[in-house]
Enzyme design. Structure first.
Site, PDB file in Angstrom:
ATOM      1  N   SER A   1     -10.964 -28.810  51.316  1.00  0.00           N
ATOM      2  CA  SER A   1     -11.910 -29.870  51.670  1.00  0.00           C
ATOM      3  C   SER A   1     -13.170 -29.256  52.250  1.00  0.00           C
ATOM      4  CB  SER A   1     -11.271 -30.804  52.711  1.00  0.00           C
ATOM      5  OG  SER A   1     -12.217 -31.678  53.296  1.00  0.00           O
TER       6      SER A   1
ATOM      7  N   TYR B   1      -6.405 -32.148  60.810  1.00  0.00           N
ATOM      8  CA  TYR B   1      -6.578 -32.125  59.354  1.00  0.00           C
ATOM      9  C   TYR B   1      -7.524 -30.995  58.930  1.00  0.00           C
ATOM     10  CZ  TYR B   1      -8.095 -33.699  54.697  1.00  0.00           C
ATOM     11  OH  TYR B   1      -8.408 -33.767  53.359  1.00  0.00           O
TER      12      TYR B   1
END
Length: 335
Positions: free
Chosen positions: A227, A240
């Site tokens: 990401s 995360y």
């Protein structure tokens, strides 16, 4: 000249004439084929800023892990738009999180490129998973559904075993499933919640890759979904973002380890993509309403817009791509 020589000479001239005719015709046929391609109707340009919905979006919330079929607007995974060309013919892929998001987009694209596909998903995502299985089967490919909890090491091993058995082998492994929950402060994250994120995003790929490696031959590929959070973490995605940085690094480390064996390892780094992660606790309601609006394109990406990246990284013609992380973030983030 005797009769036998006359026949031989006629045969030679006849053969020569046929050969010259073939040479003469070949360029014409080639030109016709090329002309056909050149004269094909142009696909037309598409403005990326208006291609898909832009914020503001309506507030919406679902229990984790969420269903794409319940989102408004519903994400585009390429269900009607992705067109294959046989780039992955005969390949056998396992995709975690294959019911929605980038995993679903990859599953649809892989099937339309000729691959057989096994998808894993959390049991509560059965409704979305059934749609994906139907789409894979519609392409005449094998479709294997394997629900289960990736936080459990025995299941991760069984997942690989079932995929290999159902597909008749394995040569593409896409570790895509992920857990994302927004927390304003580190103080709001319990040890159990932290452990859940780590096991889903970090432990599961570790267990799956270990189980898959004995089945992977030279030419096989492993793809991880990282990401933009790996490079530019948001303050409310403390746990995360760590897992996505770890994913980026395992891609680069494992690529060096497995490259000499002919197994390539790469990653995809999405930016803000419209998936169930966002509506099932991955973003605040305030952030959700303006989701993706901060990018230069002014909107979030759709899973379908990343499908071709997963295909490219799996395809044989990307044979020199190893240890790479391909970004798709609408103009923000890295790489």
């Amino acid at each position: 000249m005797n009769e036998e020589n006359k026949i031989s000479r006629r045969s030679m001239i006849s053969g020569l004439g046929a050969g010259l005719a073939a040479v003469a015709v070949a360029p014409v046929l080639g030109a016709t084929a090329t002309s056909h391609i050149l004269n094909a109707a142009p696909a037309g340009l598409q403005d990326p800023t208006t291609k898909y919905p832009k914020p503001p979006f309506e507030g919406q919330s679902q229990p984790w892990p969420g269903l794409a079929s319940k989102m408004n607007p519903r994400p585009d995974h390429g269900e009607t738009s992705y067109k294959g060309s046989g780039r992955l013919a005969g390949r056998k892929a396992l995709i975690t999180g294959g019911d929605s998001g980038m995993g679903r987009a990859a599953a649809i694209a892989y099937a339309r490129e000729g691959a057989d596909v096994a998808i894993n998903y959390f049991p509560t995502e059965e409704e979305d998973a059934r749609e994906v299985i139907q789409l894979i089967k519609a392409e005449g490919r094998k479709a294997i559904a394997i629900p289960g909890d990736l936080r459990e090491e025995p299941f991760c091993k069984r997942l690989v075993d079932e995929a290999v058995r159902g597909l008749g082998g394995l040569d593409i492994v896409v570790n895509n499933a992920g857990r994302q929950q927004t927390h304003q402060s580190i103080l709001d994250i319990s040890t159990d919640q932290f452990d859940w994120t780590m096991k889903t995003n970090i432990y599961a790929p570790f267990w799956i890759i270990k189980a898959a490696l004995p089945h992977l031959q030279p030419g096989s590929v492993i793809i991880g979904t990282t990401s933009e959070q790996a490079y530019d973490p948001s303050p409310d995605l403390y746990d995360y973002a760590q897992t996505k940085a770890a994913t980026m690094n395992y891609v680069k480390s494992l690529a060096k380890q497995l490259g000499p064996k002919g197994i390539r390892v790469n990653g995809v780094a999405p930016g803000p993509i419209w998936t169930p992660l966002q509506v099932s606790g991955g973003a605040t309601q305030e952030k959700l309403k303006s989701f993706g609006g901060q990018t230069p394109l002014g909107r979030p990406g759709q899973p379908a817009e990343l499908a071709s990246i997963y295909v490219q990284l799996a395809a044989n013609d990307a044979s020199y791509a190893n240890g790479q992380v391909y970004g798709s973030s609408g103009g923000t983030g890295q790489p």
